[in-house]
Every structure is written in structure tokens, then in C-alpha cells.
Design a protein around this motif. Structure first.
Motif, mmCIF file in Angstrom:
data_model
loop_
_atom_site.group_PDB
_atom_site.id
_atom_site.type_symbol
_atom_site.label_atom_id
_atom_site.label_comp_id
_atom_site.label_asym_id
_atom_site.label_seq_id
_atom_site.Cartn_x
_atom_site.Cartn_y
_atom_site.Cartn_z
ATOM 1 N N ALA A 181 43.530 49.949 47.639
ATOM 2 C CA ALA A 181 44.014 48.749 48.326
ATOM 3 C C ALA A 181 43.109 48.365 49.491
ATOM 4 O O ALA A 181 42.561 49.238 50.164
ATOM 5 C CB ALA A 181 45.446 48.981 48.819
ATOM 6 N N PRO A 182 42.922 47.054 49.693
ATOM 7 C CA PRO A 182 43.446 45.954 48.895
ATOM 8 C C PRO A 182 42.613 45.690 47.643
ATOM 9 O O PRO A 182 41.394 45.723 47.691
ATOM 10 C CB PRO A 182 43.369 44.764 49.851
ATOM 11 N N TYR A 183 43.306 45.460 46.519
ATOM 12 C CA TYR A 183 42.606 45.131 45.286
ATOM 13 C C TYR A 183 43.359 44.029 44.557
ATOM 14 O O TYR A 183 44.550 43.813 44.776
ATOM 15 C CB TYR A 183 42.447 46.362 44.387
ATOM 16 N N ARG A 204 44.937 42.290 41.274
ATOM 17 C CA ARG A 204 45.502 42.630 39.982
ATOM 18 C C ARG A 204 44.877 41.756 38.908
ATOM 19 O O ARG A 204 44.565 40.584 39.128
ATOM 20 C CB ARG A 204 47.017 42.415 40.003
ATOM 21 N N VAL A 244 49.085 36.191 48.176
ATOM 22 C CA VAL A 244 47.980 37.089 47.817
ATOM 23 C C VAL A 244 46.702 36.581 48.472
ATOM 24 O O VAL A 244 46.256 35.459 48.195
ATOM 25 C CB VAL A 244 47.794 37.177 46.289
ATOM 26 N N GLU A 245 46.131 37.383 49.343
ATOM 27 C CA GLU A 245 44.886 37.034 50.014
ATOM 28 C C GLU A 245 43.747 37.864 49.447
ATOM 29 O O GLU A 245 43.947 38.978 48.974
ATOM 30 C CB GLU A 245 45.009 37.277 51.518
ATOM 31 N N THR A 246 42.543 37.320 49.491
ATOM 32 C CA THR A 246 41.378 38.043 48.991
ATOM 33 C C THR A 246 40.168 37.671 49.837
ATOM 34 O O THR A 246 40.080 36.567 50.372
ATOM 35 C CB THR A 246 41.121 37.715 47.505
ATOM 36 N N THR A 254 38.000 42.897 49.264
ATOM 37 C CA THR A 254 38.992 43.097 48.208
ATOM 38 C C THR A 254 38.320 43.644 46.952
ATOM 39 O O THR A 254 37.312 43.095 46.498
ATOM 40 C CB THR A 254 39.698 41.774 47.869
ATOM 41 N N THR A 275 33.654 45.591 45.586
ATOM 42 C CA THR A 275 33.848 44.366 46.354
ATOM 43 C C THR A 275 32.545 43.578 46.404
ATOM 44 O O THR A 275 31.472 44.103 46.108
ATOM 45 C CB THR A 275 34.271 44.695 47.790
ATOM 46 N N ARG A 323 33.587 50.950 49.558
ATOM 47 C CA ARG A 323 34.655 50.257 48.856
ATOM 48 C C ARG A 323 34.373 50.164 47.351
ATOM 49 O O ARG A 323 34.898 49.302 46.664
ATOM 50 C CB ARG A 323 34.866 48.862 49.436
ATOM 51 N N SER A 371 42.358 31.894 46.313
ATOM 52 C CA SER A 371 43.486 32.545 45.649
ATOM 53 C C SER A 371 44.566 31.518 45.374
ATOM 54 O O SER A 371 45.000 30.793 46.278
ATOM 55 C CB SER A 371 44.052 33.681 46.508
#
Length: 466
Positions: free
Chosen positions: A201-203, A205, A58-60, A64, A236, A194, A53
Motif C-alpha cells: 500500500a498504496p497500490y 486495484r 481513490v487517489e493515485t 502508487t 511505481t 517501492r 483517477s
């Protein structure tokens, strides 16, 4: 944030893990991707995950959500295949039989699944991926006054409206919205908690990256409405890796192994100029570098996605990114598979003997001749048989038992054909009949049933000319 150590037992060598991470890092850098997450699984078990990321705070990771676009089509295809397996329709049925009045009813269900229905690639009107689904509340708004661009059944022409029709077919036959049917019949049984119609969330953008500057612009994420079966879903990497494993082996609660194998089988060539690709029933089939990969790619404004499987290596890979364009996501997924397949090829499965030996099947094992060409028939522990030339090239195929003493072809030239042992009055096998081809124990034996007959004088040496 970067992570690639999120799986407790990665199961890969450090050099392989570094090669995988290096490949996604290069892709993220060269393609200027705001965030990217990827995963690889073998035999359904995740063996590597990587996430990158570039956005502060912002974590992924593998949990996610990203929008997966046209991978939604494969989910829709599974629902249609379930209807077929339940006997509610045939793939050869015209759409009109089950969903009348669309204006595209002469196309068969198989035509729609394989994008050979001749329908337009896109819905009429403004760019549907960037506009609310409320602008297309009816199927007529999706198809327009002239839905066809090509004759039905002639060529492969990718069509988003075609999969909208398949989603409407599911709704018509189930009496429930596509989203609810999908959740009840596929997502919940497979444990895809998921994967959803809308973001949860978490997703990540979705972003567009300026072509000449390192700048971002947020992309809209509209509900696609009627077009949802063609591209709505969010998911995910972990869910999609689980889904990919299902597409290799099936799940009796959802769809059999035979039916998912049918989905993976080419039903139509892909677009002109791409001889290495084909399309099955809701799955793309890509051939090259000695391997055949199956899966699907997806894109919507702000998102790119790829799901690919290598059946021979029992490998699956998923790549998700939140950028509108620039990243060759399918190529990246294929290269991740290639890295693992080359560095750590799958261990051969443990050979096991038959649990029980059926004398009637064992009697068929050994050498057979088509004319003078020797073939070997091998009886497997799984109850199937395999027929292959003993030298040179020829028509090799695997067969599964039908249950009446015959076998049905699974691949190759004889896919779908019936292998039938023919016995004499005493019950001894005289020859094999395979789609009008006759295989005998001896090459051109005088008493054989080879079509056209055999010279009664038999084999001989030199003869005088004339």
C-alpha cells in the motif's frame, strides 16, 4: 482525483505541462481507464508527473504501485548480465551448461534474453496470468512436453517460459530465490524502495472494463510462482523512472554503462511485420519518426505498463494504468517523450577540452582516406575517437579506448571491431587498420599499403583509350 503538480520544480514550460496533461487526459477518456499515472524524467530527474483517477475516493500518484508485468523481464535480464560480468557464465553458453535437464538446454543464454530460443510464447495449460502459480510448481510444468515452436536461434518469438528459465538460472547460480537476489543486487542498490514482489500500500486495484458498457469487473492478482521472473513485479512511476535512468547510464554497483548499452543494442528483429522494432537483451528497441526508443511494455489482467527512454534527448517516460486492455500504453509513453523532445529539446552539453593531451592520440586526428573516400577522425575529451565520412554517406562509428593503443567500435558498421594504428620502424603512423579496411593519409599514395597495391605511375590526367 487529478494531480500533475507533485514535483516541486517541474522544470517545464506551462505549455508543455498542459500538453502532457492533455495527452494523458485524452488517453484516459478515450480508453476508459479507471486510473492512470505517468511521469517524465530528464537526466534522471523527474520533470513532470500526472495522475488521473475516475474512482471515487481513490487517489493515485507517483508513489502508487501498479503491477508492471513484463517489465519484470528487464530486471531479470539485469541479474543475468551481472552473472556474465562476474565471469560466472558467457552469453554464448548453452543453458544446459548451467541449468541441466530442462529440455530446452541447447538454447544459449543470449537466445533466451533476446527471445530467439524458439520456445513457446506461453506455458501449457490454463491461462497462466489468471491462475495461481501453484499450478506450475516445476519448470517442467512451465515448459511442457514440447517446449519448442521454432528452431533455436532462427527467429524472434516472444517467450514467457524463456524468462522463467532465466529466473531459474539466477536461482541456480546464486543459491537464493529470484526475489531475494533481485532485492539484494538491484532494488536496494538503486534505491527502488517501492518495487516489490507483491503489492504494498498504496497500490491500485486491477480492473477489467466492459467492452460495451461503462462498468468494471475486478481482476485477480495471483502470485505467478515459477513464472514470476517473467511478470510478477509491482512498482511505481518514480521507481521505474529511476530504473530507466540506470538503463541509460549504468551504475557501477549494479551494472556498468557498457553492459546496459549492450542490453539496449538490437540482438534480434521483432515479430514479422514490425520492421521498426527489434529486441535487445531484455529490452525492446523501437525506431521511428527519427528517434530510437528503448524500454519495455508490460501487461497482466487489470494492468498495463510502459517504460521508454530516448537516449539522445536524455528523456525517460513511464505510464501505468489499472485496466486489462484498451490503452495503447507504449504509444502513449512514446508520445509523452515526443511532446517534451519537440517543445523543449535537450540543451547541448557544454563542450570541454581534454584535460590532458596524449600526443600519440592527437597524431591520429584529421583526414584519412579509405581508397579515395575522405574520412575525418576526431579525438574526444572522453578518450574515445570517432571516424566519419567527410562528405556523403559511409560507415561512421564511435570507438572507445581499449587501453593498449587500440580502440573498439561502439556502434554502426564497426561495432565490436578494433581500430589499430600501424606504425613504421621510426614509430610514425603509416595507416589505420580497421577490420581489414585500410585508411591512409593520402588517397592511393604510391608507397601505401593499400591491399592490391597502387600503380607506381601515380595519378595522371587523360589517357588515350585502349
Amino acid at each position: 482525483m487529478t494531480t500533475d503538480e507533485t514535483v516541486e520544480d517541474l522544470g517545464l514550460l506551462p505549455t508543455t505541462r498542459r500538453a502532457l496533461r492533455h495527452r494523458i487526459a485524452r488517453a484516459q477518456n478515450e480508453s476508459r481507464v479507471p486510473s492512470l499515472v505517468a511521469g517524465v524524467a530528464r537526466d534522471g530527474e523527474v520533470i513532470w508527473e500526472g495522475a488521473l483517477s475516475a474512482l471515487d475516493g481513490v487517489e493515485t500518484d507517483g508513489r502508487t504501485q501498479y503491477r508492471v508485468g513484463s517489465i519484470s523481464k528487464t530486471f531479470t535480464a539485469v541479474l543475468v548480465m551481472r552473472l556474465r560480468d562476474e565471469g560466472l557464465l558467457e552469453l554464448t553458453d548453452p543453458l544446459e551448461k548451467h541449468l541441466p535437464g530442462t529440455g530446452a538446454g541447447q538454447a544459449t543464454i543470449a537466445d533466451l534474453l533476446s527471445h530467439t530460443a524458439g520456445l513457446a510464447a506461453e506455458a501449457p495449460g490454463e491461462w497462466w496470468e489468471r491462475s495461481p502459480g501453484t499450478l506450475r510448481p516445476e519448470l517442467s510444468d512451465v515448459l511442457g512436453e514440447e517446449p519448442h515452436r521454432h528452431p533455436v536461434g532462427r527467429i524472434h518469438h516472444y517467450s514467457n517460459p524463456g524468462y522463467t528459465l532465466l529466473g531459474a538460472l539466477v536461482e541456480e547460480m546464486r543459491g537464493e530465490p529470484w526475489e531475494k537476489v533481485l532485492r539484494t543486487e538491484v532494488l536496494e542498490p538503486l534505491g527502488l524502495t517501492r518495487t516489490s514482489y507483491g503489492p504494498q500500500a498504496p497500490y491500485a486495484r486491477g480492473w477489467a472494463v466492459h467492452p460495451w458498457a461503462d462498468a468494471l469487473l475486478p481482476e485477480p492478482a495471483h502470485d505467478l510462482g515459477r513464472m514470476a521472473p517473467a511478470g510478477q513485479l509491482w512498482s511505481t512511476t518514480r521507481d521505474l523512472l529511476r530504473f530507466a535512468a540506470f538503463l541509460l547510464d549504468g551504475d557501477e554497483e549494479v551494472l556498468s554503462a557498457a553492459s546496459v548499452r549492450e542490453m539496449r543494442t538490437p540482438a534480434a528483429p521483432s515479430l514479422p511485420g514490425t520492421p521498426e522494432s527489434a529486441y535487445g537483451l531484455g529490452l525492446q528497441v523501437l525506431s521511428g519518426a527519427g528517434a530510437t526508443l528503448t524500454g519495455h511494455m508490460g501487461s497482466l489482467p487489470g494492468y498495463l505498463a510502459a517504460l521508454l527512454s530516448h537516449e539522445g534527448e536524455r528523456l525517460t517516460a513511464v505510464v501505468l494504468a489499472n485496466t486489462t486492455s484498451g490503452l495503447l500504453v507504449g504509444t502513449l509513453a512514446a508520445e509523452l517523450l515526443g511532446i517534451v523532445a519537440e517543445a523543449e529539446p535537450a540543451m547541448p552539453r557544454l563542450w570541454r577540452p581534454m584535460r590532458e593531451v596524449d600526443p600519440a592520440v592527437l597524431e591520429l586526428a584529421g583526414a584519412w582516406y579509405w581508397g579515395v573516400t575522405p574520412y575525418g577522425l576526431h579525438c574526444g575529451a572522453d578518450g574515445g575517437v570517432e571516424l566519419r565520412p567527410l562528405k556523403g554517406t559511409g560507415r561512421a562509428s564511435r570507438f572507445e579506448a581499449v587501453g593498449d593503443g587500440t580502440w573498439r567500435g561502439l556502434d554502426g558498421y564497426f561495432r565490436g571491431e578494433i581500430l589499430r594504428p600501424v606504425r613504421d620502424a621510426d614509430g610514425a603512423v603509416t595507416h589505420l587498420d580497421l577490420g581489414a579496411f585500410v585508411y591512409t593519409r593520402e588517397p592511393y599514395a604510391p608507397d601505401s599499403v593499400v591491399p592490391g597495391g597502387v600503380d607506381a605511375r601515380g595519378w595522371h590526367g587523360q589517357v588515350e583509350s585502349g
